[in-house]
Design an enzyme around this catalytic site. Sequence first.
Site, short mmCIF file in Angstrom:
data_model
loop_
_atom_site.label_atom_id
_atom_site.label_comp_id
_atom_site.label_asym_id
_atom_site.label_seq_id
_atom_site.Cartn_x
_atom_site.Cartn_y
_atom_site.Cartn_z
N THR A 14 -14.92 -13.37 34.25
CA THR A 14 -16.35 -13.69 34.15
C THR A 14 -16.86 -13.58 32.73
O THR A 14 -17.76 -14.32 32.33
CB THR A 14 -17.16 -12.76 35.07
OG1 THR A 14 -16.70 -12.91 36.41
CG2 THR A 14 -18.65 -13.08 35.02
N TYR A 27 -20.32 -19.87 39.50
CA TYR A 27 -19.84 -20.13 38.15
C TYR A 27 -18.33 -20.25 38.18
O TYR A 27 -17.68 -19.96 39.19
CB TYR A 27 -20.26 -19.00 37.19
CG TYR A 27 -19.59 -17.68 37.48
CD1 TYR A 27 -18.42 -17.30 36.83
CD2 TYR A 27 -20.14 -16.81 38.42
CE1 TYR A 27 -17.81 -16.09 37.12
CE2 TYR A 27 -19.53 -15.60 38.71
CZ TYR A 27 -18.37 -15.24 38.06
OH TYR A 27 -17.75 -14.06 38.33
N SER A 60 -9.46 -13.12 37.54
CA SER A 60 -8.46 -12.05 37.72
C SER A 60 -7.91 -12.00 39.13
O SER A 60 -6.90 -11.33 39.38
CB SER A 60 -9.04 -10.68 37.34
OG SER A 60 -10.06 -10.28 38.24
N THR A 93 -13.10 -8.79 36.57
CA THR A 93 -13.36 -7.47 37.15
C THR A 93 -12.70 -7.26 38.51
O THR A 93 -12.55 -6.13 38.96
CB THR A 93 -14.87 -7.25 37.30
OG1 THR A 93 -15.43 -8.27 38.15
CG2 THR A 93 -15.57 -7.27 35.94
N ASP A 94 -12.27 -8.34 39.18
CA ASP A 94 -11.78 -8.19 40.55
C ASP A 94 -10.51 -7.34 40.63
O ASP A 94 -10.34 -6.58 41.58
CB ASP A 94 -11.52 -9.56 41.17
CG ASP A 94 -12.79 -10.26 41.61
OD1 ASP A 94 -13.86 -9.62 41.59
OD2 ASP A 94 -12.73 -11.45 41.96
N LYS A 166 -13.76 -0.84 41.15
CA LYS A 166 -14.95 -1.67 41.33
C LYS A 166 -15.55 -1.35 42.69
O LYS A 166 -14.86 -1.35 43.71
CB LYS A 166 -14.57 -3.15 41.25
CG LYS A 166 -15.76 -4.11 41.30
CD LYS A 166 -15.31 -5.56 41.11
CE LYS A 166 -16.49 -6.50 41.12
NZ LYS A 166 -16.07 -7.91 40.91
N GLU A 284 2.63 16.28 59.47
CA GLU A 284 3.59 15.33 60.04
C GLU A 284 4.29 14.48 59.00
O GLU A 284 5.27 13.79 59.31
CB GLU A 284 2.87 14.42 61.05
CG GLU A 284 2.30 15.13 62.26
CD GLU A 284 0.93 15.75 62.00
OE1 GLU A 284 0.42 15.62 60.85
OE2 GLU A 284 0.39 16.38 62.93
#
Length: 326
Positions: A14, A27, A60, A93-94, A166, A284
Amino acid sequence: MKNPCIRVLATGGTIAGKAGSATRHAYVPGQIGIDDLLAAAAALDMGAALSGVQIANIGSEDIGPAVWAPLHAAIMAAIGDSAVDGIVVTHGTDTVEETALLLDLTLPTAKPVVMVGAMRPADAVGSDGLRNLANAVRVAGNPDAAGRGVLVVMGDRVFAARDVRKVRTRGTDAFRGFPRESIGLVTPSALDWFGAPWRTGDAARFDWPREWPEVPILPIWAGIEPEYVGRLTGPDTRGVVVAGVGEGNMPDPLRQPLRELVARGVAVVRASRIDEGLVDREPEDDANGFLAARALNPPKARILLQLLLASGVSDRAAMQAEFDRR
């Protein structure tokens, strides 16, 4: 005093995106090249000499090993260049938290490496890209940044790669650190650290992998059936990260097919789908052969597990120790 020399490595996102309108929501990321980005940065008088390399120009969500390899190589070249004082990586940013952790685990701490992105494209009202870039340049030019591992700068905050995530899809205050919050505050004119560097002079913790082991993430939801484990895994699967509910929990019937995977030599890590999910070992786990992700969310746990498997680490105690230290 001489201005620091900062190498900017661009991958898109972005921060390099355009909407074609100052008010449009939609965008396209990765529309601005490194030369234009540096030209815009030059007008801000950031107090640093900037040079740039275009590694990729994509969103990304499309980043993976094909981009990670040349990015890692370019950072290593910049670390070895005596003329470079710090490195900034522009990134969407993803998935920035995954790339940040991967680089944090495979780079030495000799020079600052700072990742930065934006939540709004360059031509949007209130675009945050250039401010974030100016902040990242200030951090990368600060010698005290070098002993803190890979850093992520967003929203006037500095995060460590091990903690950053994020947490929002809208707004510029979209990142948070867990279990440790931000480790510093930064503006284009000031930088304040909340503590001393903790990795001064460290070598890379892992070599760059020659292969990327197959490690799927198994999401848990109410009503999931045990057969789903078999649908997600195959003969090439070497690890599974369970994105469990609560503290890495899963329906009891799912444990049996996962135990069968462990018996075949597949590593199984319990993580949590909860945003602030800390997953400790449960009684466990020893019997099941499972690992606990501790503070790493499922995507980050997957990165660490891939690096462990690619490095030939198979002892469960040694693997658990790596998750415990994050």
